[in-house]
Scaffold this active site. Structure first.
Site, PDB file in Angstrom:
ATOM      1  N   ASP C  16       0.816  -1.216   0.000  1.00 18.05           N
ATOM      2  CA  ASP C  16       0.000   0.000   0.000  1.00 18.05           C
ATOM      3  C   ASP C  16       0.845   1.260   0.000  1.00 18.05           C
ATOM      4  OD1 ASP C  16      -2.094  -1.744   0.053  1.00 18.05           O
ATOM      5  OD2 ASP C  16      -3.051  -0.903   1.835  1.00 18.05           O
ATOM      6  N   ARG C  98       1.293   7.140  16.729  1.00 14.28           N
ATOM      7  CA  ARG C  98       1.168   8.093  15.625  1.00 14.28           C
ATOM      8  C   ARG C  98       1.910   9.400  15.855  1.00 14.28           C
ATOM      9  NH1 ARG C  98       0.588   3.975  12.664  1.00 14.28           N
ATOM     10  NH2 ARG C  98      -1.528   3.212  12.315  1.00 14.28           N
TER      11      ARG C  98
END
Lengths: 408, 408, 408, 408
Positions: C16, C98
């Site tokens: 991806d 994150r």
């Protein structure tokens, strides 16, 4: 609790604490050390020294200190960083002074080898709790003596008799009962009891001692600016001042314009409601000024978090938990938020009111570019709002869809 | 989103919403239903009907309603039970009106078979969010059209051109740009934008429209009483009145005495700061009155809990989440607390200030027997305080003992 | 937003992000810098370098870094000091990784002169929010590119076609759709989507990748001790270890005993509910251990305050506000509480469960002298409890007296 | 406090409360009414009647009642709607039973004309507070007698002597000191004191009385379903049951699978830490089941609000404030949230663990259409996320821009 041998007494020099002084000597036969603090209550301290000497206190056992700068710098200002209001209204003027007094009592006990401290607060109020929690938090083994909870001098008559028996001088105006009880320091003056005990009755004018009646205040507003650095006031009208000097100056502005009066029924920590008249002239201006500078320098996430913990922070101070881990944790949170609370606020003072009319700061987060009704040169994309609303609405739509589905 | 076929527009009758009306007709070719509400904004509604007719709206598609009682009873009063203040100061006058308007828009859409609603709020403000979240919460499938986010009429000039092209009458004073933007209803008037955009500049006097300048207010204070039942105001000076009548009367008292002016920089939900001038004359009196009656009728546990959730409750209303489960949950909590908030408050109004000076209630929790400085006939045992303090101090002593132990 | 010229891409080396890499080159014609981090996801990073090179990335534009120690020390451990659980259950394993990735993306952009960063998160999830809020908080001018929200590669087929067109190698098992989507790092592995999308269906066994099935775990419990200093784990069974080493070791204990599995339906920040399978083996042990050591070292006032702000703290991390003033304020509060959270906890691990069975600390606040059922030598005066109860009861009595009075 | 004339005693029939019974008769010469409740503690109540009669209690003064249904329906279930956990772990099994007992004591006092109630809780624990706050909240004039705080029977030897003097039968195993102290009811069994007093020592196996050791639990997991209506459990495996029946059945599941054991150090309201072993087999399953059904039926706004007030709610119950305005306000908030908490949860029970593995409801807010990784037919517009993020980021960008500006 075994009998105390040496006691440090929070001593004002007034009749009541003089009686306590003598009572400690006679009841416990213990040595007494007196601590008299200038917290800005507006009384001379010299008479306290003379009176203590007269009551047999050794000179080395008489401590008289001006703690006004420490009071404002280390207690009042940190509290104002939090915009603390107890029950939405009360600026905590009495509450914030108690921990400082207890700290000095405990420190002086350590210096003088005393095993106990004593205070003149009654068994019905909050101050006993504040004095004692602070003392125990600083020295877990200290004894605390609260004569009002112990002795049988339960009426004015008995107190006066005790004073006469022990050659304690009694000022003429102290023979009768005062029409109300007063506490004062640089931050505020509180009045309660007696003529104020019925909250359905308006307080008589003579209760107010620290501020002019708004009706008697100047007919012309006065504009002042207050400068802040990292959440603390540092200047008035551009003139840098020390913490206590600033509060003193703000008190004078407030007094003159009738600012900071509060007629209030509050919930005491010990469980009952009481009615007090508070006058916090400088503090009321300071709170508005601090809020004003936060308006442009504090981020909304920071501000909303502060607002949400404020009632708890104020309650802790009110209840006497200044020296507790949770107050210190909240202080860490609050102080962290103040790093950019720097700038200048312009205030209008007029007949009991203080209005923020302008604020300016290099640390401002206000962006005219974003908010303008005019062309904003791309600072803000109005289309973003559509997506913002859609995703905020998503769960509401799902709720509405469920309700509709179930109704069918 | 597919094109709307029939739209219910929140229509004031003014130039901007008339342009929107025409734009909806021309852009989408859709049928327009207008909804004009009397929220107490102080404008006549008849001209709105005529203008709508002139713009081609069928009579059966023109809805004009007086919703003042509903507004105060079902929106303003519930909110005041919570003593809601956004960011410590703002009484949420605009925020609380939006859900009612959206509710009617959605209801009229259902009645008229419309698939969409439209509003005149811009893409930079909070009102778009409030209108749309409320609409989606009431009908998850409704389309919402926000012309200001869609069209290219991005300057005053273009708007005027569009109006002229479409024969929309333009009042002379609307040709130029207004010096600021106004929203008004029975609770408040807000002004923002243009001349107010620099928060370091004082707002010009002419911005204030709803209250006299405190300096021009009467030189003599006025005393009024407000009666409450279960948290809601029900009378003034002993005279029973409906919700909207009471707020109208309080507005007049506030206007006259210059009460409720606020110069404020706030954090919008959409992320930027904005500066507004708010005038909330009656609401400011009402808040103080409500606080006053709560002082004697609300228990401390109830009051402190209310205070702690208030910022969140206010934020929800500000952000447009009136119709959300969490607002309703908080309302249930608040309403539960108000069962005994019944009684009378006496207030002094004077040159911009409102002071609570007395409160009285059969539901009072204030016990003179407990609080008195006099003999209390055993109501309160001062010795209890010693145990109370000891157990509250226990953990603080254990902390202090640990610190001492570790230092050794 | 103008087109980016140079983009730093969070690059895993998988299919991806390889497609994204190529799409950035072809769509924007921009230079791409890749950043591949070892967060403990258990994959080798060397293939990422080769693949990046093969896709035309210059060697100086390939950043591959082992950030495991930083991840645990500066992100995981601070979060665990707060005992953070989102919606009561989720240990925030994805959320907490994150901000670190975004921080490095922004830093590398500054080093390499890039004007944009890019990530591979979809438009439906929380990760896009977390990546982007962190990036904007660290550089307000950075561009963020989220290809999944932009491109038209909306099906697996189209993605594979794009890959084939651009000579991106496709592993055999990536041709078809994965039965669910996975994110992993040193703290946890999450699985969601596809076969997990019906929360009424039990998750198939093969979804769990990181822990043995409790039923297959050892039949004998294992006892371990975890040592803490100031709130952070520092040793296992007496052996000092670095943060990442400790978490790695706890992961192995957890894996072996089937600990830390969670089947959960949560509320995403973007408004919908989603169902995930989380495996947090070491983290689950760490949370229990941390709670255990806090039990004896943290004061109740501190602990209750921490508990009350925890949900908000966890929500901030979940929603992506790691780099926000309010998260940092809460962190300051939390960290302040951890000064004495030092000592050793003994845990029993058995078939999916972790039990605290003992805790010991020189910083303990537990006082056997006070709590004992035996004679306590005066440590605690039971009579104090009477006063404590009386004053806590006072307001309740006043309430009851009012109710009785009003009934008459 | 004047001497009581007639006392309602919370009477278990055991040695300690029999001694209290006799002590009340001899110390105060007062008439004693006994109240013995079946709260599911697992003991027969008939012996209590015989023993009371033998100690001279008139038959009409002996109250023996099965209150299990009331206990679960009106106390346990409302509390579980709130997911209450004290200090993150404790399910409040003892705390929640006390208000019910006090309520009946006060009611029986009213029926029998008694002026006092008495309980057998010591002066060091929480139960005295809970009993007494509840009693005073229900009758502000009731006297409460707590013999353990009053008498001088301060050792086991003295108690036994007193019993022998007064012909109170002593079971053989009660002569020596129990190795720990136990409280039990339908919700839980708690053990504390003596052998458990050192939290650094593991609890001996024999302390656990209500659950099998997880190691001895079945080697095969068991799957059950629990049905809910408006937040309360109503069925197991599809079979409708009354509240007490459900909890009894869940207890049996929990017992068998070793579920609900907790070794815990908690902070007592009276200020010290204590260590307890809790066994809450059915309650532990119930909590997980309730959380499971809330996951799909509760909106995020509702859930996050509930989570944020939960610690306070649990603390109120722990501290004995069940009958307080603030507990009732929080209950109103919680109950409001439960209107759609209806559906079925599937749980896996295995060797000490309970896992939610599936949940299903007609009231579900989970939308597969929105969350799916597949084509969602327009349910969700990914582009909305861009705007959502931009506006959430706006203030963070303004903060970052300020920091950069000030650095220059």
């Amino acid at each position: 609790m075994s009998a105390p041998k040496k006691v440090v007494l929070a001593y004002s020099g007034g009749l009541d604490t003089s009686i306590i002084l003598k009572w400690l000597q006679t009841e416990y036969g213990c040595e007494v050390v007196t601590f008299t603090a200038d917290l800005g209550q507006g009384e001379e301290l010299d008479p306290a020294r003379k009176k203590a000497e007269m009551l047999g206190i050794k000179p080395e056992n008489i401590y008289i200190e001006d703690v006004r700068e420490e009071f404002v710098r280390d207690f009042v200002f940190p509290m104002f960083r939090g915009n603390a209001l107890y029950e939405g209204e009360y600026l905590l003027g009495t509450s914030i002074a108690r921990p400082l007094i207890s700290k000095r009592l405990v420190e002086i006990a350590a210096e003088t080898g005393a095993d106990a401290v004593a205070h003149g607060a009654t068994g019905k109020g909050n101050d006993q709790v504040r004095f004692e929690l602070a003392a125990y938090a600083l020295n877990p083994d200290i004894k605390v003596i609260a004569p009002w909870r112990e002795w049988d001098l339960s009426s004015r008559t008995k107190l006066i008799e005790f004073a006469e028996q022990h050659q304690i001088p009694i000022a003429k105006d102290k023979r009768g009962e005062a029409p109300f009880s007063v506490d004062a320091n640089l931050l505020h003056t509180s009045s309660e009891g007696k003529v104020l005990e019925d909250p359905a009755e308006q307080a008589p004018d003579y209760v107010y001692q620290r501020t002019v009646n708004p009706e008697d205040a100047p007919d012309t507003p006065e504009i002042i600016t207050v400068g802040f650095e990292k959440g603390d006031a540092v200047s008035i009208n551009g003139e840098a001042m020390s913490p206590a000097t600033i509060l003193t100056a703000l008190n004078e502005y407030g007094r003159k314009h009738g600012i900071g009066r509060l007629d209030f029924v509050e919930n005491r920590f010990v469980g009952m409601k009481s009615r007090g008249i508070y006058e916090t002239p400088g503090g009321t201006i300071l709170l508005q000024a601090h809020r004003g500078i936060e308006q442009i320098t504090l981020d909304s996430g920071a501000g909303h978090l502060k607002d949400s913990i404020m009632p708890r922070y104020a309650e802790l101070i009110y209840n006497g938990f200044w020296y507790s881990p949770e107050r210190e944790m909240l202080q860490a949170l609050i102080d962290k938020s103040q790093e950019h609370v720097t700038g200048t606020v312009t205030l209008k003072l007029y007949k009991g009111s203080v209005f923020v009319v302008a604020r300016d700061s290099e640390h401002s987060l206000y962006s005219e570019a974003h908010v303008t009704f005019e062309e904003d040169a791309g600072a803000y994309n109005q289309e973003d709002a559509a997506g913002f609303i859609q995703l905020n609405a998503l769960r509401l739509k799902l709720l509405a869809a469920r309700d509709r589905r179930l109704k069918k």
